[in-house]
Design an enzyme around this catalytic site. Structure first.
Site, PDB file in Angstrom:
ATOM      1  N   ASN A 108       0.817  -1.210   0.000  1.00  0.00           N
ATOM      2  CA  ASN A 108       0.000   0.000   0.000  1.00  0.00           C
ATOM      3  C   ASN A 108       0.850   1.259   0.000  1.00  0.00           C
ATOM      4  O   ASN A 108       0.439   2.292  -0.524  1.00  0.00           O
ATOM      5  CB  ASN A 108      -0.905   0.002   1.236  1.00  0.00           C
ATOM      6  CG  ASN A 108      -1.613   1.324   1.444  1.00  0.00           C
ATOM      7  OD1 ASN A 108      -2.469   1.694   0.659  1.00  0.00           O
ATOM      8  ND2 ASN A 108      -1.252   2.041   2.501  1.00  0.00           N
ATOM      9  N   ARG A 162      -8.605   5.457   1.160  1.00  0.00           N
ATOM     10  CA  ARG A 162      -7.914   4.668   0.139  1.00  0.00           C
ATOM     11  C   ARG A 162      -6.920   5.466  -0.700  1.00  0.00           C
ATOM     12  O   ARG A 162      -6.092   4.856  -1.400  1.00  0.00           O
ATOM     13  CB  ARG A 162      -8.944   3.999  -0.774  1.00  0.00           C
ATOM     14  CG  ARG A 162      -9.665   2.837  -0.091  1.00  0.00           C
ATOM     15  CD  ARG A 162     -10.841   2.347  -0.876  1.00  0.00           C
ATOM     16  NE  ARG A 162     -11.377   1.097  -0.341  1.00  0.00           N
ATOM     17  CZ  ARG A 162     -12.587   0.626  -0.602  1.00  0.00           C
ATOM     18  NH1 ARG A 162     -13.400   1.309  -1.407  1.00  0.00           N
ATOM     19  NH2 ARG A 162     -12.996  -0.510  -0.079  1.00  0.00           N
ATOM     20  N   ASP A 171       1.463   6.945   0.179  1.00  0.00           N
ATOM     21  CA  ASP A 171       0.491   6.003  -0.368  1.00  0.00           C
ATOM     22  C   ASP A 171       0.716   5.798  -1.860  1.00  0.00           C
ATOM     23  O   ASP A 171       0.606   6.738  -2.655  1.00  0.00           O
ATOM     24  CB  ASP A 171      -0.918   6.544  -0.117  1.00  0.00           C
ATOM     25  CG  ASP A 171      -1.988   5.491  -0.249  1.00  0.00           C
ATOM     26  OD1 ASP A 171      -2.002   4.571   0.581  1.00  0.00           O
ATOM     27  OD2 ASP A 171      -2.804   5.573  -1.182  1.00  0.00           O
ATOM     28  N   ARG A 199       0.010 -12.702   2.863  1.00  0.00           N
ATOM     29  CA  ARG A 199      -0.852 -11.890   3.709  1.00  0.00           C
ATOM     30  C   ARG A 199      -0.627 -10.466   3.226  1.00  0.00           C
ATOM     31  O   ARG A 199       0.495  -9.956   3.259  1.00  0.00           O
ATOM     32  CB  ARG A 199      -0.460 -12.046   5.172  1.00  0.00           C
ATOM     33  CG  ARG A 199      -1.313 -11.211   6.153  1.00  0.00           C
ATOM     34  CD  ARG A 199      -0.644  -9.926   6.526  1.00  0.00           C
ATOM     35  NE  ARG A 199      -1.357  -9.196   7.578  1.00  0.00           N
ATOM     36  CZ  ARG A 199      -1.030  -7.993   7.987  1.00  0.00           C
ATOM     37  NH1 ARG A 199       0.001  -7.334   7.446  1.00  0.00           N
ATOM     38  NH2 ARG A 199      -1.731  -7.389   8.932  1.00  0.00           N
ATOM     39  N   ASP A 201      -0.997  -6.590   3.532  1.00  0.00           N
ATOM     40  CA  ASP A 201      -1.163  -5.605   4.589  1.00  0.00           C
ATOM     41  C   ASP A 201      -2.020  -4.424   4.129  1.00  0.00           C
ATOM     42  O   ASP A 201      -1.982  -4.018   2.960  1.00  0.00           O
ATOM     43  CB  ASP A 201       0.232  -5.103   5.007  1.00  0.00           C
ATOM     44  CG  ASP A 201       0.203  -4.108   6.140  1.00  0.00           C
ATOM     45  OD1 ASP A 201      -0.209  -4.487   7.243  1.00  0.00           O
ATOM     46  OD2 ASP A 201       0.585  -2.940   5.912  1.00  0.00           O
ATOM     47  N   HIS A 205      -6.920   0.216   2.760  1.00  0.00           N
ATOM     48  CA  HIS A 205      -6.399   1.474   2.225  1.00  0.00           C
ATOM     49  C   HIS A 205      -6.106   1.390   0.726  1.00  0.00           C
ATOM     50  O   HIS A 205      -5.473   2.297   0.166  1.00  0.00           O
ATOM     51  CB  HIS A 205      -5.152   1.885   3.010  1.00  0.00           C
ATOM     52  CG  HIS A 205      -5.440   2.104   4.464  1.00  0.00           C
ATOM     53  ND1 HIS A 205      -5.992   3.267   4.944  1.00  0.00           N
ATOM     54  CD2 HIS A 205      -5.300   1.280   5.537  1.00  0.00           C
ATOM     55  CE1 HIS A 205      -6.162   3.170   6.249  1.00  0.00           C
ATOM     56  NE2 HIS A 205      -5.741   1.966   6.635  1.00  0.00           N
ATOM     57  N   GLU A 237      -5.627  -8.199   4.792  1.00  0.00           N
ATOM     58  CA  GLU A 237      -5.921  -7.544   6.059  1.00  0.00           C
ATOM     59  C   GLU A 237      -6.912  -6.411   5.821  1.00  0.00           C
ATOM     60  O   GLU A 237      -6.575  -5.397   5.209  1.00  0.00           O
ATOM     61  CB  GLU A 237      -4.647  -6.988   6.708  1.00  0.00           C
ATOM     62  CG  GLU A 237      -4.922  -6.411   8.086  1.00  0.00           C
ATOM     63  CD  GLU A 237      -4.038  -5.224   8.446  1.00  0.00           C
ATOM     64  OE1 GLU A 237      -3.954  -4.919   9.645  1.00  0.00           O
ATOM     65  OE2 GLU A 237      -3.458  -4.603   7.540  1.00  0.00           O
ATOM     66  N   ASN A 301      -3.633 -10.630  16.715  1.00  0.00           N
ATOM     67  CA  ASN A 301      -2.542 -10.514  15.754  1.00  0.00           C
ATOM     68  C   ASN A 301      -1.519  -9.507  16.275  1.00  0.00           C
ATOM     69  O   ASN A 301      -1.682  -8.963  17.374  1.00  0.00           O
ATOM     70  CB  ASN A 301      -3.051 -10.167  14.354  1.00  0.00           C
ATOM     71  CG  ASN A 301      -3.488  -8.714  14.206  1.00  0.00           C
ATOM     72  OD1 ASN A 301      -3.567  -7.956  15.179  1.00  0.00           O
ATOM     73  ND2 ASN A 301      -3.788  -8.313  12.988  1.00  0.00           N
ATOM     74  N   ARG A 339      -5.421 -19.002  12.039  1.00  0.00           N
ATOM     75  CA  ARG A 339      -4.037 -18.514  12.128  1.00  0.00           C
ATOM     76  C   ARG A 339      -3.687 -18.313  13.599  1.00  0.00           C
ATOM     77  O   ARG A 339      -4.391 -17.620  14.331  1.00  0.00           O
ATOM     78  CB  ARG A 339      -3.860 -17.199  11.377  1.00  0.00           C
ATOM     79  CG  ARG A 339      -2.427 -16.657  11.454  1.00  0.00           C
ATOM     80  CD  ARG A 339      -2.277 -15.309  10.767  1.00  0.00           C
ATOM     81  NE  ARG A 339      -3.088 -14.287  11.398  1.00  0.00           N
ATOM     82  CZ  ARG A 339      -3.283 -13.068  10.889  1.00  0.00           C
ATOM     83  NH1 ARG A 339      -2.755 -12.743   9.726  1.00  0.00           N
ATOM     84  NH2 ARG A 339      -4.037 -12.197  11.523  1.00  0.00           N
TER      85      ARG A 339
END
Length: 673
Positions: A108, A162, A171, A199, A201, A205, A237, A301, A339
């Site tokens: 991201n 986002r 970003d 996974r 992240d 966003h 995520e 987590n 997990r």
């Protein structure tokens, strides 16, 4: 076209469809390699989520915090966890023992401010020359973020969430084709090494369509380790606890999604005690969570255990009793892909990085004699109650919820089809109940309190007996381990005794061979007799099966004399004899009710490998008569008795009972112990 190509990205690509993965947070690659080979593979773990493997920012104030791993500087495979070569070696060796690797992918954003990375790359002013990215590759320069300083302030505004910077992290413009290509190039490099998936992240966003486009550029998995055409597993995520416009369900067309509500609901019950456990009977989608095959579930987590990213009521290793309750429930209850978290201590310093050596890299993980970890490594996945439930999860895979019971409050129990059963006592008083398990009758290891040894069929802790109607009595107190769990792959082998009456002369010994029938595979056994009988102890060494093949390849010999199968010892019913079976390995035994010259073997046998509890055998006299002739056995006398359910020309015995035969005769007695 895109969605169709990504359907398989819900599949974790685990060997034998194993159902639990573990996040070895901030472990070095060399330590993960060892853990795969010595622990994760043997205990049935499906895979490991590793920390981001790319070059990241070096942060000195605070000194080397955990979150520096989430500030990429380049896509070089050189991080605090180790080098490119160490990463490749880890992926290869973990795959070789059936443990998959999922890389944490930070795509991201890039690193904040200016500085240097773990591979020596310099960055600043939104320029990352070793990717390369320039300021034109970020949303703040493309005009998509409309806030004054480019930061996110309003989480109800999906465009702001986002398109703007998350806590000062520049970003990336993932709508831009060049950015997508560079990200895909990085992920494909990891795929080519042999990772099973990612996974991803901070997906909240990023626009789902941008992620779909990037995932659509990914290669199939490496055929050195995976079937041709296998797609990388994606779990995204997305922190969605309700109350915000961005929903986890928006991302399910592209892979699984982390279900943050799961741990919150467990925390409300087990940590805060606000609600009762009886309500968990329909836990999952009926609670507003994701569909079962879309959800990746977890108790905590690395973020929310520190109060970040949806923290609050989360149960962590700092509440060990409640943590074991929540985690064992998760591994027992049939919902989602599970997990586990493997942490290090941070002592209320939520920035604190892992235990470090003098160079700022992670210390090696040390283990204690009991298998737990030393120093500041917590290693929740190694706690007996949790590691053993991984096997429960694998055994129960594909089974629906069955035989639910509760006491109307906080004592609950449930099965997974007819393969496993779990009991949780979250009340303030002990649980003592007869419960219907649905399991086949037999003695089962309570894997919460003991370890099952699959080689000997024995349990190091208490066992639970399931009767022939599927009921068992459970006593579960309110101490440190208020749970019980049993499953068919931790069913204890049954003590079985064979007597063969034959008067032999000096220099002769008796053996038996056998199996489920004359042509079947061997039945696993583990000898109980020992004492000081040197000859018998030598011959029983390596005798792990009752089979028709004679001595096993690694079976022992005695002074040049080789075994002819499973050895027996001479016994008598006279307690005045100087020798006895228990201490000397031959002589008197109270199980012998008939006289002298009743040769005996006493072993634990895996009844699951018999035919409805029956198996065949014949005796052999070494240095004497040799094999028995063919027999025509009918019904057996005795307190158990019975008639074999098939025809054969051998003695037929019953697993879990005392079986008595005459050499060369059709007669038989079968007694209970």
């Amino acid at each position: 076209m895109l969605i169709g190509s990504c359907l398989s990205q819900w599949n974790p690509n685990t060997l034998e469809n194993k159902q639990a993965i573990v996040h070895l947070f901030e472990w070095k690659w060399t330590d993960i390699t060892k853990e795969c080979e010595r622990f994760l593979g043997p205990y049935g773990f499906g895979g490991v989520q590793i920390s981001p493997p790319n070059e990241h920012r070096v942060v000195l104030d605070p000194f080397r915090p955990w979150w520096e791993r989430y500030q990429p500087v380049s896509y070089k495979l050189d991080s605090r966890s180790g080098s490119d070569a160490e990463l490749r070696d880890m992926v290869r060796r973990c795959n070789n023992v059936g443990v998959r690797i999922y890389a944490d992918a930070v795509i991201n954003h890039m690193a904040q401010g200016s500085g240097i990375g773990t591979s020596g790359s310099r960055f600043g002013n939104n320029n990352f020359p070793n990717v390369p990215y320039s300021s034109w590759d970020f949303n703040t320069h493309s005009g998509k973020c409309n806030t004054v300083d480019g930061e996110i302030f309003d989480y109800t505004n999906i465009f702001e969430v986002r398109n703007c910077n998350l806590r000062g992290l520049p970003d990336l413009d993932t709508e831009k084709e060049y950015v997508r290509l560079k990200i895909a190039e990085y992920l494909n490099k990891l795929i080519d090494i042999g990772v099973a998936g990612f996974r991803v992240d901070a997906c909240k966003h990023m626009w789902p369509v941008d992620l779909g486009a990037i995932f659509g550029m990914l290669n199939d998995l490496n055929t050195d380790f995976f079937p041709s055409g296998s797609r990388p597993f994606i779990f995204q995520e997305v922190i969605d606890q309700g109350g915000e416009p961005i929903k986890a369900s928006e991302y399910t067309p592209y892979g699984r999604v982390t279900e943050f509500k799961y741990g919150l609901h467990l925390g409300e019950r087990l940590k805060l005690g606000r609600y009762e456990m009886k309500h968990l009977k329909n836990f999952g989608e009926a609670w507003g969570m994701l569909r079962d095959d879309f959800a990746l579930v977890f108790v905590d987590n690395h973020d929310n255990q520190r109060g970040h990213g949806g923290g609050g009521n989360i149960i962590t290793h700092e509440n060990p009793r409640e943590y074991k309750m929540a985690t064992t429930f998760m591994l027992a209850y049939p919902y989602g892909l599970t997990r586990l978290m493997s942490s290090f201590k941070f002592h209320h310093d939520t920035d604190k990085g892992p235990p470090l050596d003098d160079t700022g890299n992670s210390d090696s993980v040390t283990t204690n004699p009991d298998g737990t970890c030393g120093g500041d490594w917590v290693c929740e996945h190694r706690w007996r109650q949790i590691r053993n439930m991984v096997g429960f999860r694998n055994t129960a895979n594909g089974q629906g919820l069955s035989n639910w019971w509760d006491n109307g409050h906080n004592q609950i129990a449930f099965g997974c089809g007819n393969k496993a059963f779990y009991v949780l006592n979250a009340d303030t008083h002990p649980l003592s109940e007869w419960l219907y398990t649905g399991l086949q009758g037999g003695e089962y290891c309570n894997i919460i309190l003991g370890d099952f040894n699959s080689t000997s069929g024995s349990c190091s802790g208490p066992t639970i007996n399931v009767d022939n109607n599927g009921f068992a009595h459970f006593n579960v107190d309110v101490g440190d381990d208020p749970m019980a769990a049993i499953h068919i792959d931790a069913r204890c082998w049954a003590r079985t005794v064979i007597f063969v009456h034959k008067e032999a002369i000096s220099g002769q010994d008796l053996f038996i061979r056998g199996g489920a029938n004359h042509h079947a595979r061997g039945i696993p056994i583990s000898h109980n007799i020992g004492g000081s009988n040197e000859k018998f102890n030598s011959w029983k060494s390596g005798d792990d099966f009752l089979d028709w093949n004679g001595a096993e390849i690694d079976q022992g010999s005695y002074r040049g004399s080789f075994a002819e199968g499973t050895p027996l010892v001479w016994t008598t019913n006279d307690p005045k004899k100087a020798f006895n079976v228990q201490s000397d390995g031959y002589g008197y035994t109270p199980l012998n009710e008939w006289g002298e010259h009743y040769w005996m073997v006493d072993f634990a046998m895996n009844c699951d490998e018999t035919e409805d509890g029956w198996f065949d055998l014949k005796a052999y006299i070494q240095n004497g008569d040799g094999w028995e002739s063919d027999l025509s056995q009918g019904s057996c006398r005795g307190s158990a008795g019975g008639t074999k359910p098939y025809s054969s020309l051998n003695h037929s015995a019953r697993c879990g009972l005392v079986n008595v035969f005459e050499f060369g005769s059709d007669t038989c007695i079968i007694n209970h112990f």
